[in-house]
Design a protein around this motif. Structure first.
Motif, mmCIF file in Angstrom:
data_model
loop_
_atom_site.group_PDB
_atom_site.id
_atom_site.type_symbol
_atom_site.label_atom_id
_atom_site.label_comp_id
_atom_site.label_asym_id
_atom_site.label_seq_id
_atom_site.Cartn_x
_atom_site.Cartn_y
_atom_site.Cartn_z
ATOM 1 N N PRO A 162 -9.794 141.407 -36.029
ATOM 2 C CA PRO A 162 -8.764 141.449 -34.803
ATOM 3 C C PRO A 162 -9.037 141.829 -33.617
ATOM 4 O O PRO A 162 -9.897 142.699 -33.553
ATOM 5 C CB PRO A 162 -7.604 142.519 -35.518
ATOM 6 C CG PRO A 162 -7.940 142.851 -36.917
ATOM 7 C CD PRO A 162 -9.676 142.520 -37.149
ATOM 8 N N HIS B 170 -5.664 132.059 -32.713
ATOM 9 C CA HIS B 170 -5.245 131.742 -33.998
ATOM 10 C C HIS B 170 -3.913 132.150 -34.196
ATOM 11 O O HIS B 170 -3.233 132.918 -33.696
ATOM 12 C CB HIS B 170 -5.911 132.361 -34.931
ATOM 13 C CG HIS B 170 -5.783 132.099 -36.509
ATOM 14 N ND1 HIS B 170 -6.433 131.242 -37.224
ATOM 15 C CD2 HIS B 170 -5.052 132.966 -37.331
ATOM 16 C CE1 HIS B 170 -5.917 131.226 -38.412
ATOM 17 N NE2 HIS B 170 -5.032 132.066 -38.553
ATOM 18 N N ALA B 171 -3.099 131.426 -34.953
ATOM 19 C CA ALA B 171 -1.603 131.661 -35.331
ATOM 20 C C ALA B 171 -1.773 131.089 -37.005
ATOM 21 O O ALA B 171 -2.110 129.882 -37.508
ATOM 22 C CB ALA B 171 -0.636 130.541 -34.817
ATOM 23 N N ASP B 172 -1.016 132.057 -37.698
ATOM 24 C CA ASP B 172 -0.959 131.744 -39.171
ATOM 25 C C ASP B 172 -0.340 130.471 -39.489
ATOM 26 O O ASP B 172 -0.521 130.121 -40.652
ATOM 27 C CB ASP B 172 -0.324 133.050 -39.893
ATOM 28 C CG ASP B 172 -1.136 134.331 -39.787
ATOM 29 O OD1 ASP B 172 -2.439 134.150 -39.727
ATOM 30 O OD2 ASP B 172 -0.935 135.427 -39.915
ATOM 31 N N ARG C 128 -10.418 137.610 -33.637
ATOM 32 C CA ARG C 128 -9.334 136.756 -33.823
ATOM 33 C C ARG C 128 -7.990 137.249 -32.940
ATOM 34 O O ARG C 128 -7.771 138.144 -33.134
ATOM 35 C CB ARG C 128 -8.864 136.720 -35.250
ATOM 36 C CG ARG C 128 -7.671 135.718 -35.606
ATOM 37 C CD ARG C 128 -7.398 135.522 -36.833
ATOM 38 N NE ARG C 128 -8.351 134.444 -37.283
ATOM 39 C CZ ARG C 128 -8.552 134.040 -38.610
ATOM 40 N NH1 ARG C 128 -7.816 134.690 -39.548
ATOM 41 N NH2 ARG C 128 -9.326 133.194 -39.091
ATOM 42 N N ASP D 160 -4.295 136.985 -32.021
ATOM 43 C CA ASP D 160 -3.048 136.261 -32.672
ATOM 44 C C ASP D 160 -2.377 135.584 -31.507
ATOM 45 O O ASP D 160 -1.957 136.448 -30.681
ATOM 46 C CB ASP D 160 -2.244 137.567 -33.329
ATOM 47 C CG ASP D 160 -1.030 137.036 -33.938
ATOM 48 O OD1 ASP D 160 -0.167 136.264 -33.342
ATOM 49 O OD2 ASP D 160 -0.755 137.434 -35.177
ATOM 50 N N GLN E 90 -0.188 138.632 -29.564
ATOM 51 C CA GLN E 90 -1.278 139.059 -28.320
ATOM 52 C C GLN E 90 -1.212 138.243 -27.238
ATOM 53 O O GLN E 90 -2.113 137.903 -26.833
ATOM 54 C CB GLN E 90 -2.578 139.413 -29.091
ATOM 55 C CG GLN E 90 -2.844 140.243 -30.081
ATOM 56 C CD GLN E 90 -4.038 140.436 -30.706
ATOM 57 O OE1 GLN E 90 -4.730 139.676 -31.236
ATOM 58 N NE2 GLN E 90 -4.779 141.725 -30.434
ATOM 59 N N GLN F 289 -2.886 127.865 -29.504
ATOM 60 C CA GLN F 289 -3.435 128.115 -30.784
ATOM 61 C C GLN F 289 -4.501 127.174 -30.997
ATOM 62 O O GLN F 289 -4.541 125.964 -30.634
ATOM 63 C CB GLN F 289 -2.632 128.519 -31.857
ATOM 64 C CG GLN F 289 -1.932 127.221 -32.590
ATOM 65 C CD GLN F 289 -0.766 126.497 -31.669
ATOM 66 O OE1 GLN F 289 -0.478 126.914 -30.812
ATOM 67 N NE2 GLN F 289 -0.359 125.445 -32.353
#
Length: 134
Positions: A33, A54-56, A84, A86, A90, A102
């Motif tokens: 992270p 990144h985005a889940d 990574r 977020d 973030q 992203q």
């Protein structure tokens, strides 16, 4: 008889996967992270760095994951530091990196940005980008 055959086939597949995982390189990188302190420390040490915005929920990010896992497990990337960010949680870091969306990958060699890509899911071009950090 059919249940027994399916069970045995399933057991064989599970065993093969367990063996394959045990032979995975011990230097395989995983994304940490993002924290500005850890990022600055990696820059100060001159390490090669990959920043993933990144985005889940992002399908492109999900497509990039296995490619990045495969590439970063190569011996030449054993020293690569992966951070990574977020995309949703973030926002200040996203803004700091100048990322618009992203699935953005940014590589650094020490403090200098060496390249970036957005939305790329081609192994060859992602590998070329990662090579710029070495």
């Amino acid at each position: 008889m059919i249940m027994t055959r399916r069970f045995l086939n399933g057991a064989l597949v599970a065993g093969a996967l367990a063996v394959a995982v045990s032979f995975a390189p011990s230097w395989a990188n995983t994304a940490a992270p993002f924290s500005m302190d850890a990022f600055k420390a990696a820059q100060a040490s001159g390490s090669p760095i990959l920043v993933e915005i990144h985005a889940d929920w992002c399908p492109t990010c999900k497509a990039q994951n296995p490619i990045l896992d495969k590439l970063t497990s190569a011996a030449k990337f054993k020293d690569l530091k992966i951070f990574r960010v977020d995309f949703d949680a973030q926002k200040p870091a996203v803004k700091e990196f100048g990322a618009q969306m992203q699935s953005t990958l940014i590589v650094f060699k020490g403090t200098a940005e060496q390249g970036r890509s957005v939305g790329d899911t081609k192994e060859a071009s992602i590998e070329a980008l990662l090579n710029k950090s070495l």
